[in-house]
Design an enzyme around this catalytic site. Structure first.
Site, mmCIF file in Angstrom:
data_model
loop_
_atom_site.group_PDB
_atom_site.id
_atom_site.type_symbol
_atom_site.label_atom_id
_atom_site.label_comp_id
_atom_site.label_asym_id
_atom_site.label_seq_id
_atom_site.Cartn_x
_atom_site.Cartn_y
_atom_site.Cartn_z
ATOM 1 N N SER A 574 7.251 7.321 6.286
ATOM 2 C CA SER A 574 6.219 8.344 5.695
ATOM 3 C C SER A 574 5.097 8.328 6.226
ATOM 4 C CB SER A 574 6.443 8.179 4.053
ATOM 5 O OG SER A 574 5.388 9.148 3.633
ATOM 6 N N TYR A 587 5.515 3.986 -4.269
ATOM 7 C CA TYR A 587 6.122 4.555 -3.171
ATOM 8 C C TYR A 587 5.253 4.080 -1.952
ATOM 9 C CZ TYR A 587 7.750 8.402 -0.177
ATOM 10 O OH TYR A 587 8.187 9.346 0.950
#
Length: 697
Positions: A574, A587
């Site tokens: 990400s 996350y």
């Protein structure tokens, strides 16, 4: 599957034209593997049609074209030829030594535009004086055709209703031979072609089909009676069971097959990459346990359709079923080296200055007692069909040994067909392979969102795909969309479970022979400020993405190293692995973990030819399972925008001002794993439309 007795009953209204009758008959005959094998045999019909140029009736031949399959035959798979021109070729036939030239001459006999290319058997159908002709490869018929005393047995079984035709390579001369047999034997309904198959004919489509089935039915009954007589004496056509070579219990057998599959696939891919298929049916396991295995396997198959797909003979492991796995692997390597030497010698014995170059010396079929048969091909269907053809060959061998002695055509004849210029031309006409052809891909979290898009794109580029997801229903839906088991299979997998991940990789190896390309995509997202993030939140994020990616990469690397074919591991990380955003500690920290796994594994696995790279997406809202599951609402609240506007919000904060979609991430995966970046490892590719704060440098 209907019995042979019921197969003659059409399921639809009666077809009216010769072509319609032919297609209906072919589909019925081709629907039963006892009658003919996949893509094997051919059928024809003769009739009249109006010539659009002259307006007069013209006699035509409709015949299954090259490469078609009877069971799925449609009008586009038919070649249509002018009978007068086809029969006139007899006057210019230059003889057996030059009969390959006649295939090119068929093109000058074609009627109209379109249709399939005429096959080598076209002459048989055109020259035989019958309105309808069937040429089939039934196991029982080939058992007669390959029996040492097949000619006398054919007379014993059929009297003068079926005539023996000695082996001759398919072609124009064989068509002349069968036409002569029909002319000289008006009482005959067909013939047995030595070493090959059967041919039957009739004045109507119904009569030809009935006669084909009569020959098959009668041959099956004869073989069955002889087999039963042997059994009554306590004997088996393949000899006694060898102690220690019996089939392993199913769970043990499948576990051993999964462990051996990558090794066998790697060996079978020495010359060019192959996809694998496992067959562990009772038919196969019975042969592998019997004392005649080595002898019969060395004789090879006989019907041209069989050995063109299975190669001249298989590789046979000569160890008992429970031999230590390391010993089996070591013996496989020895046997593979010997097989390659033997195949090269076979080629050298028979090749002429005009022969095509040797296509490869690796086996197409590998037999492992107690475990089963591994078969290989350029894609899953080809690998599967090769296995199906060897099962046909096993049935033929068993039948021939029950009624006589199995005596296939000799090696020189096999070579002439395997390296036939016409076969080489057929291979040259095949389309170029897709960029990821022969590659086996495993995608986690592939039941929806980015994973689904990656699976779709990999399959579109030619890969076989294992669609893994904790939601089996979603995975099954994606696998079905991709084309079913010859393209994709679904596996339920919880990537946090070590045993489940090991089972996932084993399932991949059992489905396609091994694994080449892994995409660590499974994930979830929890958006909370630090003080609201619980230990459970933290552990869940890390279990699924950090731990899960590690487990999948580790188990896949075991299989890739065993294969010795290199491979690719791609992490869908990400932008957040680099960018410090608000309310995202669990996350983003997990994504940073994944990003560093890329670097660590690239450094460690490079010596095995395994490349490890990452993709850093951002703002993939549309189609995303993560965003739909609550992450979107959380992030929208964090940024103070309506959830339905979140994609637009992400786009506007980028340099390109464009929204990122799942297919953009999939495109990056293909770029990293395709043929263009083969020297690249340890790279992270941003797919974020340009987020300056997440630049890698």
């Amino acid at each position: 599957m209907g019995s042979l007795e019921t197969m003659t009953t059409p399921t639809n209204s009666s077809p009216s034209t010769p072509a319609e009758q032919l297609i209906a008959r072919s589909n019925r005959l081709g629907s039963d593997p006892r009658v003919t094998n996949y893509a094997g045999g051919n059928t024809s019909a003769k009739g009249t049609a109006t010539d659009p140029v002259t307006g007069r009736d013209v006699e035509l031949l409709w015949v299954k074209g090259s490469g078609g399959d009877l069971g799925t035959l449609t009008e586009k798979n038919l070649a249509v030829l002018r009978l007068d021109r086809l029969r006139s070729l007899v006057d210019v036939y230059p003889g057996v030594d030059r009969e390959d030239e006649m295939v090119a001459a068929f093109d000058y006999c074609l009627h109209g535009r379109g249709g399939a290319a005429p096959s080598i058997d076209t002459a048989m159908h055109g020259l035989v004086d019958a309105a309808h002709v069937d040429h089939l490869h039934p196991d029982a018929g080939i058992a007669l055709a390959t029996a040492a005393d097949g000619e006398s047995l054919t007379a014993e079984v059929f009297g003068d209703r079926v005539v023996w035709v000695p082996w001759r390579r398919p072609g124009f001369q064989l068509g002349l031979d069968i036409a002569q047999v029909k002319e000289k034997n008006p009482q005959a309904i067909g013939c047995v072609l030595g070493g090959h198959g059967i041919t039957a004919w009739g004045d109507t489509s119904e009569e030809a089909e009935a006669r084909s089935l009569e020959i098959v039915r009668t041959a099956e009954a004869f073989v069955g009676e002889r087999t039963a007589a042997l059994a009554a004496q306590g004997r088996h056509p393949f000899g006694a069971v060898r102690p220690g070579y019996e089939a392993l219990p199913e769970a043990e057998r499948r576990a051993r097959a999964a462990a051996l599959a990558p090794v066998v696939r790697g060996l079978a891919s020495t010359d060019r990459p192959q996809v694998g298929h496992l067959t562990d049916s009772d038919v196969v396991l019975d042969l592998l346990a019997r004392e005649k295995l080595a002898h019969l396997a060395a004789l090879g198959t006989s019907c041209p359709d069989h050995f063109l797909r299975t190669k001249v003979k298989p590789l046979v492991v000569d160890l008992p079923a429970d031999a230590p796995l390391d010993d089996v692997v070591a013996r496989l390597r020895e046997l593979h080296a010997a097989y390659r030497e033997d195949y090269a010698a076979y080629y050298a014995r028979h090749a002429t200055p005009g022969s095509p170059a040797m296509r490869g010396a690796d086996p197409a079929v590998v037999l492992v007692p107690g475990v089963g048969m591994f078969s290989f091909g350029k894609d899953k269907q080809t690998a599967r069909v090769a296995g199906e053809f060897y099962v046909n060959a096993i049935n033929v061998m068993r039948g021939a040994e029950a009624i006589s002695t199995y005596a296939p055509i000799d090696e020189a004849e096999k070579f002439r067909i395997e390296y036939w210029a016409l076969e080489e031309a057929k291979l040259a006409r095949m389309p170029a392979p897709k960029p990821l052809a022969t590659r086996v891909a495993l995608v986690t979290g592939a039941g929806s969102g980015i994973g689904r898009a990656i699976a779709q794109r990999l399959a579109a580029e030619g890969a076989c795909v294992v669609v893994a997801d904790v939601n089996l229903e979603g995975a099954e839906q994606v696998a079905a969309e991709l084309g079913g088991p010859d393209v994709a299979v679904a596996v339920r997998a919880d990537v946090t479970d070590e045993d489940a991940v090991a089972d996932l990789v084993r399932a991949t190896c059992l489905a396609f022979g091994g694994v080449d390309l892994v995409v660590n995509n499974a994930g979830l997202s929890i958006s909370k400020p630090l003080l609201e993030t619980t230990a459970r939140d933290w552990d869940l994020q890390h279990d699924v993405m950090a731990r899960g990616s590690f487990l999948v990469a580790r188990e896949a690397a075991r299989a890739m190293i065993a294969q010795g074919m290199g491979g690719d591991v791609v992490y869908i990380a990400s932008k957040n692995s680099l960018f410090a955003g608000p309310n995202n500690i669990a996350y983003s920290a997990t994504k940073a973990d994944q990003a560093h796994q890329v670097r660590l594994l690239a450094a460690e696995l490079g010596e095995h030819g395994i490349r490890v790279n990452g993709v850093n997406p951002d703002g993939v809202v549309r189609g995303s399972g993560i965003f739909a599951a609550g992450w979107g609402a959380q992030r929208a609240a964090t940024y103070g925008v309506p959830e339905e506007k979140l994609g637009e919000y992400y786009a506007q904060r980028t340099l390109l001002k464009k929204e990122v979609l799942p297919e953009h991430v999939a495109a990056a995966v293909v770029a990293l794993t395709g043929p263009d970046l083969v020297q690249t490892t340890g790279l992270h590719v941003p797919v974020d439309s340009g987020v300056a704060a997440a630049f890698l440098r």
